[in-house]
Design a protein around this motif. Sequence first.
Motif, PDB file in Angstrom:
ATOM      1  N   CYS A  13       0.879  -1.158   0.000  1.00  0.00           N
ATOM      2  CA  CYS A  13       0.000   0.000   0.000  1.00  0.00           C
ATOM      3  C   CYS A  13       0.921   1.214   0.000  1.00  0.00           C
ATOM      4  O   CYS A  13       2.021   1.150   0.553  1.00  0.00           O
ATOM      5  N   TYR A  14       0.483   2.319  -0.599  1.00  0.00           N
ATOM      6  CA  TYR A  14       1.381   3.444  -0.830  1.00  0.00           C
ATOM      7  C   TYR A  14       0.846   4.753  -0.274  1.00  0.00           C
ATOM      8  O   TYR A  14      -0.315   5.104  -0.490  1.00  0.00           O
ATOM      9  N   PHE A  15       1.725   5.489   0.394  1.00  0.00           N
ATOM     10  CA  PHE A  15       1.461   6.853   0.819  1.00  0.00           C
ATOM     11  C   PHE A  15       2.225   7.765  -0.134  1.00  0.00           C
ATOM     12  O   PHE A  15       3.439   7.631  -0.293  1.00  0.00           O
ATOM     13  N   VAL A  16       1.525   8.697  -0.772  1.00  0.00           N
ATOM     14  CA  VAL A  16       2.148   9.561  -1.767  1.00  0.00           C
ATOM     15  C   VAL A  16       2.815  10.754  -1.076  1.00  0.00           C
ATOM     16  O   VAL A  16       2.153  11.557  -0.426  1.00  0.00           O
ATOM     17  N   VAL A  17       4.123  10.824  -1.218  1.00  0.00           N
ATOM     18  CA  VAL A  17       4.911  11.941  -0.683  1.00  0.00           C
ATOM     19  C   VAL A  17       4.935  13.080  -1.700  1.00  0.00           C
ATOM     20  O   VAL A  17       4.750  14.241  -1.352  1.00  0.00           O
ATOM     21  N   ALA A  18       5.157  12.738  -2.955  1.00  0.00           N
ATOM     22  CA  ALA A  18       5.203  13.722  -4.040  1.00  0.00           C
ATOM     23  C   ALA A  18       4.762  13.024  -5.321  1.00  0.00           C
ATOM     24  O   ALA A  18       5.074  11.856  -5.535  1.00  0.00           O
ATOM     25  N   GLY A  19       4.024  13.746  -6.151  1.00  0.00           N
ATOM     26  CA  GLY A  19       3.606  13.183  -7.425  1.00  0.00           C
ATOM     27  C   GLY A  19       2.120  12.918  -7.496  1.00  0.00           C
ATOM     28  O   GLY A  19       1.351  13.347  -6.637  1.00  0.00           O
ATOM     29  N   LEU A  20       1.741  12.185  -8.537  1.00  0.00           N
ATOM     30  CA  LEU A  20       0.337  11.946  -8.830  1.00  0.00           C
ATOM     31  C   LEU A  20       0.176  10.569  -9.472  1.00  0.00           C
ATOM     32  O   LEU A  20       0.927  10.214 -10.371  1.00  0.00           O
ATOM     33  N   LEU A  21      -0.812   9.830  -8.980  1.00  0.00           N
ATOM     34  CA  LEU A  21      -1.089   8.469  -9.456  1.00  0.00           C
ATOM     35  C   LEU A  21      -2.521   8.354  -9.952  1.00  0.00           C
ATOM     36  O   LEU A  21      -3.383   9.132  -9.549  1.00  0.00           O
ATOM     37  N   LYS A  22      -2.757   7.352 -10.800  1.00  0.00           N
ATOM     38  CA  LYS A  22      -4.119   6.995 -11.178  1.00  0.00           C
ATOM     39  C   LYS A  22      -4.292   5.499 -10.982  1.00  0.00           C
ATOM     40  O   LYS A  22      -3.411   4.703 -11.295  1.00  0.00           O
ATOM     41  N   LEU A  23      -5.443   5.132 -10.418  1.00  0.00           N
ATOM     42  CA  LEU A  23      -5.827   3.735 -10.239  1.00  0.00           C
ATOM     43  C   LEU A  23      -6.841   3.432 -11.326  1.00  0.00           C
ATOM     44  O   LEU A  23      -7.878   4.095 -11.402  1.00  0.00           O
ATOM     45  N   VAL A  24      -6.539   2.464 -12.188  1.00  0.00           N
ATOM     46  CA  VAL A  24      -7.373   2.216 -13.365  1.00  0.00           C
ATOM     47  C   VAL A  24      -7.742   0.740 -13.501  1.00  0.00           C
ATOM     48  O   VAL A  24      -7.016  -0.149 -13.033  1.00  0.00           O
ATOM     49  N   HIS A  25      -8.867   0.535 -14.145  1.00  0.00           N
ATOM     50  CA  HIS A  25      -9.304  -0.809 -14.522  1.00  0.00           C
ATOM     51  C   HIS A  25      -9.572  -0.798 -16.018  1.00  0.00           C
ATOM     52  O   HIS A  25     -10.282   0.076 -16.518  1.00  0.00           O
ATOM     53  N   ASP A  26      -8.986  -1.755 -16.720  1.00  0.00           N
ATOM     54  CA  ASP A  26      -9.236  -1.901 -18.155  1.00  0.00           C
ATOM     55  C   ASP A  26     -10.299  -2.977 -18.334  1.00  0.00           C
ATOM     56  O   ASP A  26     -10.112  -4.117 -17.878  1.00  0.00           O
TER      57      ASP A  26
ATOM     58  N   CYS B  61       1.827   6.007 -12.530  1.00  0.00           N
ATOM     59  CA  CYS B  61       2.267   7.372 -12.237  1.00  0.00           C
ATOM     60  C   CYS B  61       1.878   8.317 -13.370  1.00  0.00           C
ATOM     61  O   CYS B  61       2.203   8.062 -14.528  1.00  0.00           O
ATOM     62  N   ILE B  62       1.212   9.394 -13.025  1.00  0.00           N
ATOM     63  CA  ILE B  62       0.899  10.455 -13.985  1.00  0.00           C
ATOM     64  C   ILE B  62       2.058  11.460 -14.012  1.00  0.00           C
ATOM     65  O   ILE B  62       2.310  12.102 -15.017  1.00  0.00           O
ATOM     66  N   GLU B  63       2.744  11.572 -12.907  1.00  0.00           N
ATOM     67  CA  GLU B  63       3.930  12.430 -12.770  1.00  0.00           C
ATOM     68  C   GLU B  63       5.031  11.591 -12.124  1.00  0.00           C
ATOM     69  O   GLU B  63       4.763  10.509 -11.598  1.00  0.00           O
ATOM     70  N   ASN B  64       6.268  12.096 -12.131  1.00  0.00           N
ATOM     71  CA  ASN B  64       7.307  11.474 -11.312  1.00  0.00           C
ATOM     72  C   ASN B  64       6.781  11.459  -9.887  1.00  0.00           C
ATOM     73  O   ASN B  64       6.232  12.464  -9.416  1.00  0.00           O
ATOM     74  N   THR B  65       6.934  10.327  -9.216  1.00  0.00           N
ATOM     75  CA  THR B  65       6.253  10.138  -7.938  1.00  0.00           C
ATOM     76  C   THR B  65       7.184   9.512  -6.906  1.00  0.00           C
ATOM     77  O   THR B  65       7.977   8.638  -7.228  1.00  0.00           O
ATOM     78  N   VAL B  66       7.044   9.973  -5.663  1.00  0.00           N
ATOM     79  CA  VAL B  66       7.759   9.392  -4.525  1.00  0.00           C
ATOM     80  C   VAL B  66       6.705   8.893  -3.544  1.00  0.00           C
ATOM     81  O   VAL B  66       5.769   9.621  -3.212  1.00  0.00           O
ATOM     82  N   VAL B  67       6.844   7.643  -3.120  1.00  0.00           N
ATOM     83  CA  VAL B  67       5.877   7.052  -2.196  1.00  0.00           C
ATOM     84  C   VAL B  67       6.601   6.340  -1.063  1.00  0.00           C
ATOM     85  O   VAL B  67       7.751   5.914  -1.210  1.00  0.00           O
ATOM     86  N   TYR B  68       5.905   6.233   0.061  1.00  0.00           N
ATOM     87  CA  TYR B  68       6.302   5.309   1.112  1.00  0.00           C
ATOM     88  C   TYR B  68       5.422   4.083   0.949  1.00  0.00           C
ATOM     89  O   TYR B  68       4.197   4.197   0.870  1.00  0.00           O
ATOM     90  N   ALA B  69       6.045   2.916   0.879  1.00  0.00           N
ATOM     91  CA  ALA B  69       5.314   1.667   0.696  1.00  0.00           C
ATOM     92  C   ALA B  69       5.350   0.864   1.993  1.00  0.00           C
ATOM     93  O   ALA B  69       6.366   0.844   2.697  1.00  0.00           O
ATOM     94  N   ILE B  70       4.224   0.199   2.285  1.00  0.00           N
ATOM     95  CA  ILE B  70       4.171  -0.680   3.450  1.00  0.00           C
ATOM     96  C   ILE B  70       3.531  -1.998   3.013  1.00  0.00           C
ATOM     97  O   ILE B  70       2.460  -2.004   2.395  1.00  0.00           O
ATOM     98  N   SER B  71       4.208  -3.085   3.316  1.00  0.00           N
ATOM     99  CA  SER B  71       3.673  -4.406   2.996  1.00  0.00           C
ATOM    100  C   SER B  71       2.535  -4.735   3.956  1.00  0.00           C
ATOM    101  O   SER B  71       2.422  -4.147   5.032  1.00  0.00           O
ATOM    102  N   LEU B  72       1.707  -5.689   3.563  1.00  0.00           N
ATOM    103  CA  LEU B  72       0.614  -6.088   4.447  1.00  0.00           C
ATOM    104  C   LEU B  72       1.179  -6.673   5.735  1.00  0.00           C
ATOM    105  O   LEU B  72       0.668  -6.381   6.826  1.00  0.00           O
ATOM    106  N   LYS B  73       2.246  -7.445   5.634  1.00  0.00           N
ATOM    107  CA  LYS B  73       2.869  -8.020   6.831  1.00  0.00           C
ATOM    108  C   LYS B  73       3.311  -6.911   7.792  1.00  0.00           C
ATOM    109  O   LYS B  73       3.048  -6.985   8.999  1.00  0.00           O
ATOM    110  N   ASN B  74       3.958  -5.882   7.265  1.00  0.00           N
ATOM    111  CA  ASN B  74       4.401  -4.771   8.114  1.00  0.00           C
ATOM    112  C   ASN B  74       3.227  -3.937   8.619  1.00  0.00           C
ATOM    113  O   ASN B  74       3.267  -3.427   9.742  1.00  0.00           O
ATOM    114  N   HIS B  75       2.199  -3.800   7.807  1.00  0.00           N
ATOM    115  CA  HIS B  75       0.982  -3.093   8.215  1.00  0.00           C
ATOM    116  C   HIS B  75       0.368  -3.791   9.433  1.00  0.00           C
ATOM    117  O   HIS B  75       0.035  -3.157  10.438  1.00  0.00           O
ATOM    118  N   GLN B  76       0.236  -5.105   9.342  1.00  0.00           N
ATOM    119  CA  GLN B  76      -0.346  -5.875  10.447  1.00  0.00           C
ATOM    120  C   GLN B  76       0.565  -5.861  11.670  1.00  0.00           C
ATOM    121  O   GLN B  76       0.090  -5.713  12.801  1.00  0.00           O
TER     122      GLN B  76
END
Length: 187
Positions: A48-61, A97-112
């Motif tokens: 799962c991602y926390f956006v520090v900088a940038g812009l993302l889109k979540l899409v379904h084809d 990524c719609i723009e150059n993006t920086v994120v913090y990622a956390i795995s489900l294991k680490n989340h739990q």
Amino acid sequence: MKEKLKEHIDNVISLTDDEFSLVLTHFTLEKHKKNDFIIKEGEAVTECYFVVAGLLKLVHDDQNGKQHIVSFAMEDWWESDFSAYFSQTKAKMSLQCIENTVVYAISLKNHQKLSRESPKMQRFFLEKANSGHIASQNRILSFLTSNAKERYEQLLKQYPLLIQRVPKTLLASYLGVSRETLSRLSS
């Protein structure tokens, strides 16, 4: 970068510097270029991602190759294919990524693990999940009860900075209208 995550968390719960240092050990910092896929449909969703900088889109084809934009995520927002993330199944959506993006990622294991170790973070994650669920329901209601012009005006009012950063073609897809219709709505 870590200051942005700390400030974001501190808006919901208060952490000491030591508590935040522990929280930070559960995340990894990632940098992605414009057009990179962070998640690809059909692949395992591990983070799962926390956006520090940038812009993302979540899409379904869909099966006809039409792209449906489910959501956007900019600074201070969280994003993933949450269904696949929490159930540890294959992605039904792609995160790009719609723009150059920086994120913090956390795995489900680490989340739990973090939720078990820190009741404060468990509360934080619950608050964020609730907010996301509410936003999702509001988006669904908007599609059920509002016309295209009303949806556009709601988006303008709620996310004025997002409108300035997202290309019109993507905004049209998000609103469920053609590019031409969006041009008429925005003029």
